[in-house]
Design an enzyme around this catalytic site. Structure first.
Site, PDB file in Angstrom:
ATOM      1  N   MET A   1       1.071  -1.695  -0.333  1.00 51.53           N
ATOM      2  CA  MET A   1       0.421   0.344   0.144  1.00 51.53           C
ATOM      3  C   MET A   1       0.799   1.038  -0.073  1.00 51.53           C
ATOM      4  O   MET A   1       0.480   1.698   0.831  1.00 51.53           O
ATOM      5  CB  MET A   1      -1.003   0.402   1.154  1.00 51.53           C
TER       6      MET A   1
ATOM      7  N   HIS B   1      -3.623  -5.738  -9.556  1.00 49.54           N
ATOM      8  CA  HIS B   1      -4.938  -4.304  -9.230  1.00 49.54           C
ATOM      9  C   HIS B   1      -5.798  -5.546  -9.385  1.00 49.54           C
ATOM     10  O   HIS B   1      -6.509  -5.619 -10.532  1.00 49.54           O
ATOM     11  CB  HIS B   1      -4.979  -3.739  -9.660  1.00 49.54           C
TER      12      HIS B   1
ATOM     13  N   LEU C   1       0.105   5.492 -11.794  1.00 49.64           N
ATOM     14  CA  LEU C   1      -1.059   5.193 -10.914  1.00 49.64           C
ATOM     15  C   LEU C   1      -1.530   4.273 -11.769  1.00 49.64           C
ATOM     16  O   LEU C   1      -2.684   3.810 -12.114  1.00 49.64           O
ATOM     17  CB  LEU C   1      -1.922   5.696  -9.939  1.00 49.64           C
TER      18      LEU C   1
HETATM   19  C1  GRF Z   1      -5.225  -7.322  -3.914  1.00 51.86           C
HETATM   20  O1  GRF Z   1      -6.242  -7.319  -4.335  1.00 51.86           O
HETATM   21  C2  GRF Z   1      -4.254  -6.869  -4.474  1.00 51.86           C
HETATM   22  O2  GRF Z   1      -5.206  -7.275  -5.805  1.00 51.86           O
HETATM   23  C3  GRF Z   1      -4.971  -5.004  -4.309  1.00 51.86           C
HETATM   24  O3  GRF Z   1      -5.001  -5.164  -2.316  1.00 51.86           O
HETATM   25  C4  GRF Z   1      -5.580  -7.107  -2.567  1.00 51.86           C
HETATM   26  C5  GRF Z   1      -4.064  -7.651  -1.715  1.00 51.86           C
HETATM   27  O4  GRF Z   1      -4.570  -8.764  -1.007  1.00 51.86           O
HETATM   28  N1  GRF Z   1      -2.873  -4.290  -4.977  1.00 51.86           N
HETATM   29  P1  GRF Z   1      -2.930 -10.130  -0.598  1.00 51.86           P
HETATM   30  O5  GRF Z   1      -2.504  -8.731   0.854  1.00 51.86           O
HETATM   31  O6  GRF Z   1      -2.899 -10.381  -1.284  1.00 51.86           O
HETATM   32  O7  GRF Z   1      -4.636 -10.558   0.564  1.00 51.86           O
END
Ligand code: GRF
Length: 223
Positions: free
Chosen positions: A104, A123, A158
């Site tokens: 994040m 994504h 992004l």
């Molecule tokens: C997923 O939905 C991914 O697409 C997004 O963040 C989420 C991460 O989920 N970028 P996880 O931590 O892999 O379970």
């Protein structure tokens, strides 16, 4: 030669050592771990790095015997300073491909320049629709009938880099952001190992904003 290859968007041969960056749950990390264990993905996860010490994904990595690093972004004066610290950790382990898996943080020039066309992100929408946060909620609110997952190369734009793999899922009547997210997540876990394997296979190039995989030559010709 190396300069020439970079100029026309062709990758160097990419080492099969992955660095996976996470911030939370880590289910996509788990999908990569499982694909490697099952022989569906020919790679090694050299390190899992989280910017949060409480990321559940760190436990998944430890359970699989993978080295983990917690590198909090707090305490770094600038975003670039944090990115440079990430680069140092990744390069120290000879990582060839960086996989963002629920990381994040926006990644900036220091990381992208150190790993040109060697960073993937996953994504939960069919990009270019619904970039940024809460993609599944955006899809529900927009009323689209199809959504899905995108795995793409990371650029400074992004969620805007060349698209490697997409998989679609239907949006059903009565779906909420949560039910749609769960349906997309199942496809994420198939799409990410597939995209990583495509990148590592190496037979691809970037043309403009497009990821172009070489067409497979026919194994037999019927007359
Ligand atoms: C997923 O939905 C991914 O697409 C997004 O963040 C989420 C991460 O989920 N970028 P996880 O931590 O892999 O379970």
């Amino acid at each position: 030669m190396r300069l020439f290859a970079k100029a026309i968007g062709m990758p160097r041969r990419i080492d099969r050592r992955l660095g996976v960056l996470i911030s939370g749950r880590g289910s996509n990390l788990q999908a990569l771990i499982d694909a490697i264990a099952a022989g569906r993905l020919d790679a090694t996860i050299a390190v899992v790095i989280s910017n949060r010490a409480d990321a559940a994904g760190l436990d998944r990595a430890r359970a699989a015997g993978i080295e983990t690093v917690t590198l909090s972004h707090r305490g770094f004066p600038t975003r670039d300073d944090y990115d440079r610290a990430l680069v140092k950790e990744l390069q120290a382990r000879n990582v060839g491909l960086v996989c963002l898996a629920g990381f994040m943080r926006l990644v900036g020039a220091p990381l992208i320049d150190a790993f040109p066309n060697q960073i993937l992100n996953i994504h939960p929408s069919l990009l270019p629709a619904f970039p940024g946060l809460d993609a599944q909620k955006q899809a529900i609110e927009h009323g689209v009938k199809v959504s899905g997952v995108t795995v793409h190369l990371v650029t400074t734009e992004l969620d805007g880099g060349p698209i490697v793999v997409q998989r679609a899922v239907p949006v059903l009547a009565g779906d909420t952001a949560e039910t749609l997210a769960a349906r997309i997540l199942e496809e994420e876990h198939r799409a990410y190992p597939e995209a990583v394997q495509m990148i590592l296979n190496g037979d691809w190039r970037v043309e403009g904003r497009c990821f172009v995989a070489a067409a497979k030559s026919p194994t037999s010709v019927s007359t």
